[in-house]
Structures are given as structure tokens and as C-alpha cells.
Design an enzyme around this catalytic site. Structure first.
Site, mmCIF file in Angstrom:
data_model
loop_
_atom_site.group_PDB
_atom_site.id
_atom_site.type_symbol
_atom_site.label_atom_id
_atom_site.label_comp_id
_atom_site.label_asym_id
_atom_site.label_seq_id
_atom_site.Cartn_x
_atom_site.Cartn_y
_atom_site.Cartn_z
ATOM 1 C CE LYS A 150 96.372 144.780 46.045
ATOM 2 N NZ LYS A 150 96.974 145.585 44.978
HETATM 3 O O1 G3P Z 1 100.976 147.541 44.941
HETATM 4 C C1 G3P Z 1 100.578 148.794 45.408
HETATM 5 C C2 G3P Z 1 100.992 149.819 44.437
HETATM 6 O O2 G3P Z 1 100.266 149.736 43.260
HETATM 7 C C3 G3P Z 1 101.018 151.199 44.982
HETATM 8 O O3 G3P Z 1 102.127 151.749 44.418
HETATM 9 O O4 G3P Z 1 103.621 153.536 43.696
HETATM 10 O O5 G3P Z 1 101.137 153.961 43.947
HETATM 11 O O6 G3P Z 1 102.569 153.651 45.942
HETATM 12 P P1 G3P Z 1 102.379 153.321 44.510
#
Ligand code: G3P
Length: 220
Positions: A87
Site C-alpha cells: 500500500k
Molecule cells: O481504508 C481506509 C480506512 O481505514 C480509513 O477509514 O474511517 O479512518 O476514514 P476511516
């Protein structure tokens, strides 16, 4: 459409895997930190543990932000297990690193994508996956699902092979909306996945079926 779980929590990964619908896992440094995993050896062991549970792509994120560092880290991560996808953040050196890793046959997931322009660059560089963060766009009054639709249309027009991996999913409707607009993959926490199961009419209907069946059985 593929389902990935977006967590580094082994119990949740096992639970989604046991449901029989899991195609892969995505992690990021914040998710690893949430599980208290630190230090290169522990982090690598954790990735291997995830790969033992799920037979599918497992995204492991680099920490470096310079080209050489990302290549070095990416090659190391890819060497851990054939299912590891490296990633890489959507920054200038990241695009170059994706191009390089792609030329070595290493799968990549271009992360922190918030615009169609960034998604075009990721595809041109040969990323295996592009990860637009839809929840974080919604957080700033911008339609995250609309971005998924826009990228899916561009990729289809030009036949780009990069798969659209909708990330930062916050709720069950995000999954349904991403499916409607053609996301190749959704990666989400366990709760929104389990939310797909729920419908009160299913529960009421099942209760009635069982009650009717039991009435007859009681009469015999
Ligand atoms: O896949 C990306 C994710 O982990 C981010 O999620 O909820 O932190 O925006 P969030």
C-alpha cells in the site's frame, strides 16, 4: 464485487472469514497502532498471521515517504507472503514507486485517494488497486460515492485494469451504493458487513415460519 475487511484485529478478521464471504484484508498504520502492534518484526508477524487466516490479498502499508524508502519497504513486505499487496500513498514519489513495483510484478494499492485526477495517475502508474476514501470525503461535505462512480466510469472508458477499492466505508448503505456504481472491491469494518444481514421482515418472517411449523408438530 470483492469484500475486504478493513482492520488489523484478528478476531474480527476470523469472524468475517467464518461468514465465508471474505476476499481480502486492508490495513493501515492507524489500524495496526489500534491493535497495539509496533516494531518491524511484530508488524511483519502480524501480516503473516492475517495471511494465515485469509487466502486473499492483504494490503500492508509502507511508512516511508521517499521513493527509495518505499521501494525498499515495498519489496520487503512483498517478500513476506505472495498475497501481500504493498500500500503506497498518493504522493509524487508514491506514483514512481508504484510504477517500479508494478514493473517487478509486485501488487500495489494506491491509498489516500480523494480525486479522479489522483485515480487516473494511480492507474497510469499500474496500481493493482486504487483506494478512494469515501467516508472522509463525506466528512467534508463531498459525495464520496460520487467519486467512486466517476473513477469507475473513467477506468471503464479507458479499460484501465486498476481495480476500484472503495475505502473509508462507514456504514452499510455505503456498501450498497458502491455496488450500484460499480466498485470492484469494498473494504469496510466488520459492523457494516454484518449490517447487510439485517432486515426486520426477515426476522418476523422466520419467526412466523417456525411458529407455524411448531403448531402442526404440536398437534401431532
Ligand atoms: O481504508 C481506509 C480506512 O481505514 C480509513 O477509514 O474511517 O479512518 O476514514 P476511516
Amino acid at each position: 464485487m470483492k469484500f475486504f475487511i478493513d482492520t488489523a484485529n484478528l478476531d474480527q478478521i476470523r469472524e468475517a472469514h467464518d461468514l465465508g464471504i471474505l476476499d481480502g484484508v486492508t490495513t493501515n498504520p492507524s489500524l495496526m497502532a489500534k491493535e497495539g502492534i509496533s516494531g518491524e518484526d511484530n508488524i511483519n508477524r502480524h501480516y503473516l498471521e492475517i495471511c494465515r487466516i485469509v487466502d486473499g490479498d492483504v494490503s500492508a502499508e509502507v511508512i516511508s515517504t521517499d521513493y527509495e524508502g518505499m521501494i525498499r519497504e515495498g519489496e520487503k513486505l512483498a517478500g513476506l507472503h505472495p498475497n501481500i499487496v504493498v500500500k503506497i500513498p498518493m504522493i509524487r514519489d508514491g506514483v514512481k514507486a508504484i510504477r517500479h513495483l508494478n514493473s517487478k510484478g509486485i501488487k500495489t494499492n494506491c491509498t489516500l485517494v480523494f480525486s479522479a485526477g489522483q485515480a487516473i495517475l494511480a492507474a497510469k502508474a499500474g496500481a493493482t488497486y486504487v483506494s478512494p476514501f469515501i467516508g472522509r470525503l463525506d466528512d467534508v461535505s463531498t459525495d464520496g460515492v460520487e467519486l467512486i462512480a466517476q473513477i469507475a466510469e473513467i477506468y471503464s472508458t479507458y479499460n484501465f485494469q486498476t481495480q476500484v477499492l472503495a475505502a473509508s466505508i462507514r456504514h452499510t448503505m455505503h456498501i450498497v451504493q458502491c455496488a450500484e456504481v460499480g466498485a470492484d472491491v469494498v473494504t469496510c469494518p466488520l459492523e457494516p458487513i454484518l449490517g447487510l444481514l439485517k432486515h426486520p421482515l426477515t426476522d418476523i418472517g422466520l419467526a412466523r415460519f417456525l411458529a407455524d411449523h411448531n403448531k402442526l408438530s404440536d398437534n401431532k
